[in-house]
Design a protein around this motif. Structure first.
Motif, PDB file in Angstrom:
ATOM      1  N   ILE A 104      -7.532  -2.603 -11.028  1.00 39.58           N
ATOM      2  CA  ILE A 104      -6.403  -1.946 -10.038  1.00 39.58           C
ATOM      3  C   ILE A 104      -5.186  -2.967  -9.944  1.00 39.58           C
ATOM      4  CG2 ILE A 104      -6.086  -0.989  -7.817  1.00 39.58           C
ATOM      5  CD1 ILE A 104      -9.196  -0.260  -7.673  1.00 39.58           C
ATOM      6  N   HIS A 105      -4.112  -2.447 -10.024  1.00 36.48           N
ATOM      7  CA  HIS A 105      -2.771  -3.227  -9.884  1.00 36.48           C
ATOM      8  C   HIS A 105      -2.716  -3.765  -8.513  1.00 36.48           C
ATOM      9  CE1 HIS A 105      -1.343  -1.880 -13.745  1.00 36.48           C
ATOM     10  NE2 HIS A 105      -1.619  -0.781 -13.326  1.00 36.48           N
ATOM     11  N   LYS A 106      -1.976  -5.162  -8.450  1.00 38.47           N
ATOM     12  CA  LYS A 106      -2.200  -5.836  -7.063  1.00 38.47           C
ATOM     13  C   LYS A 106      -1.319  -5.174  -5.837  1.00 38.47           C
ATOM     14  CE  LYS A 106      -2.198 -10.455  -9.186  1.00 38.47           C
ATOM     15  NZ  LYS A 106      -1.449 -11.443  -9.673  1.00 38.47           N
ATOM     16  N   GLU A 107      -0.358  -4.266  -6.432  1.00 38.51           N
ATOM     17  CA  GLU A 107       0.504  -3.513  -5.369  1.00 38.51           C
ATOM     18  C   GLU A 107      -0.452  -2.684  -4.425  1.00 38.51           C
ATOM     19  OE1 GLU A 107       1.179  -1.256  -8.965  1.00 38.51           O
ATOM     20  OE2 GLU A 107       1.326  -3.412  -8.560  1.00 38.51           O
ATOM     21  N   HIS A 108      -1.626  -2.352  -4.935  1.00 41.20           N
ATOM     22  CA  HIS A 108      -2.494  -1.387  -4.297  1.00 41.20           C
ATOM     23  C   HIS A 108      -3.122  -2.114  -3.095  1.00 41.20           C
ATOM     24  CE1 HIS A 108      -1.346   2.003  -6.801  1.00 41.20           C
ATOM     25  NE2 HIS A 108      -1.751   1.251  -7.810  1.00 41.20           N
ATOM     26  N   TRP A 109      -3.534  -3.399  -3.268  1.00 39.20           N
ATOM     27  CA  TRP A 109      -4.305  -4.044  -2.470  1.00 39.20           C
ATOM     28  C   TRP A 109      -3.659  -4.461  -1.073  1.00 39.20           C
ATOM     29  CZ3 TRP A 109      -9.296  -4.452  -3.529  1.00 39.20           C
ATOM     30  CH2 TRP A 109      -9.725  -4.214  -4.838  1.00 39.20           C
ATOM     31  N   VAL A 110      -4.291  -3.972   0.006  1.00 41.05           N
ATOM     32  CA  VAL A 110      -3.939  -4.325   1.470  1.00 41.05           C
ATOM     33  C   VAL A 110      -4.441  -5.480   2.007  1.00 41.05           C
ATOM     34  CG1 VAL A 110      -3.012  -2.070   1.785  1.00 41.05           C
ATOM     35  CG2 VAL A 110      -5.164  -2.562   2.469  1.00 41.05           C
ATOM     36  N   ASN A 111      -5.635  -5.731   1.681  1.00 42.93           N
ATOM     37  CA  ASN A 111      -6.437  -6.929   2.120  1.00 42.93           C
ATOM     38  C   ASN A 111      -7.537  -7.334   0.852  1.00 42.93           C
ATOM     39  OD1 ASN A 111      -9.025  -5.729   2.638  1.00 42.93           O
ATOM     40  ND2 ASN A 111      -8.389  -5.528   4.491  1.00 42.93           N
ATOM     41  N   ILE A 115      -7.877  -1.290  -0.720  1.00 44.40           N
ATOM     42  CA  ILE A 115      -6.609  -0.621  -1.534  1.00 44.40           C
ATOM     43  C   ILE A 115      -6.139   0.594  -0.824  1.00 44.40           C
ATOM     44  CG2 ILE A 115      -7.514  -1.591  -3.467  1.00 44.40           C
ATOM     45  CD1 ILE A 115      -7.886   1.424  -4.645  1.00 44.40           C
ATOM     46  N   GLN A 116      -4.888   0.606  -0.921  1.00 45.15           N
ATOM     47  CA  GLN A 116      -4.452   1.900  -0.712  1.00 45.15           C
ATOM     48  C   GLN A 116      -3.965   2.675  -1.835  1.00 45.15           C
ATOM     49  OE1 GLN A 116      -0.588   1.965   1.708  1.00 45.15           O
ATOM     50  NE2 GLN A 116      -0.377   4.151   1.694  1.00 45.15           N
ATOM     51  N   TYR A 117      -4.457   3.933  -2.072  1.00 46.21           N
ATOM     52  CA  TYR A 117      -4.047   4.696  -3.333  1.00 46.21           C
ATOM     53  C   TYR A 117      -3.710   6.196  -2.880  1.00 46.21           C
ATOM     54  CZ  TYR A 117      -5.395   3.827  -8.220  1.00 46.21           C
ATOM     55  OH  TYR A 117      -5.097   3.549  -9.511  1.00 46.21           O
ATOM     56  N   ARG A 118      -3.379   6.498  -3.816  1.00 42.77           N
ATOM     57  CA  ARG A 118      -2.796   8.079  -3.906  1.00 42.77           C
ATOM     58  C   ARG A 118      -3.736   9.010  -3.419  1.00 42.77           C
ATOM     59  NH1 ARG A 118      -3.264   6.780  -9.492  1.00 42.77           N
ATOM     60  NH2 ARG A 118      -4.656   8.195 -10.635  1.00 42.77           N
ATOM     61  N   LYS A 119      -3.598  10.179  -2.743  1.00 45.89           N
ATOM     62  CA  LYS A 119      -4.385  11.080  -2.447  1.00 45.89           C
ATOM     63  C   LYS A 119      -5.155  11.554  -3.626  1.00 45.89           C
ATOM     64  CE  LYS A 119      -2.203  12.268   1.886  1.00 45.89           C
ATOM     65  NZ  LYS A 119      -1.592  12.995   3.121  1.00 45.89           N
TER      66      LYS A 119
END
Length: 152
Positions: A104-111, A115-119
């Motif tokens: 999973i790409h780094k930009e999705h990781w919030v901690n 991850i925050q991902y699309r609905k």
């Protein structure tokens, strides 16, 4: 007024319980027993384990969380909480998390483990976790195959 009833019994109370397995033509019927014996032979030189450590194999899970209209997924040890979308056996939750992070790409990781991902991406996340679990299973199998070859 008294009533009599007849009860049909089959067998007798003196029967001995048999620990022997029934014979079958199905070769897969004895797989679990044969597999346990084979693994004991490979890993423990045929000895039974002294004390079984039930915590040596844990569980890894992905949990779906919806906050403020945003879709999040949390990865880590399975605590059987609400929202779990996939769960499975894993020797190390930390190792499984690293495997997931590599997919999973780094930009999705919030901690560290969220991850925050699309609905509506639950199926995609389930597939990623399923793939990394399968990857670990293959590595374990390859290691056991290696042990089997070196013991022969």
């Amino acid at each position: 007024m008294s009533s009599k009833s007849n009860v049909l019994t089959i067998g007798n109370d003196n029967r001995e319980s048999s620990d022997k397995l029934q014979k079958t033509n199905n070769p897969k019927a004895y797989f679990e027993i044969d597999f346990d014996k084979h693994m004991q032979k490979i890993l423990l030189d045929g000895e039974k384990p002294q004390n079984v450590d039930e915590t040596s194999v844990g569980r890894f899970a992905a949990t779906e969380i919806m906050r403020n209209g945003k879709q999040y997924y949390e990865f880590g040890p399975d605590n059987f909480k609400n929202g779990t979308i996939i769960s499975g056996c894993a020797f190390s939750s930390k190792d499984m998390l690293l495997r997931v992070k590599n997919r999973i790409h780094k930009e999705h990781w919030v901690n560290e483990n969220v991850i925050q991902y699309r609905k509506n991406s639950m199926v995609h996340i389930q597939q990623i976790v399923s793939d990394v679990m399968r990857e670990e299973e293959i590595e374990i199998y390859q290691f056991l195959s290696y042990l089997n070859k070196t013991k022969s």
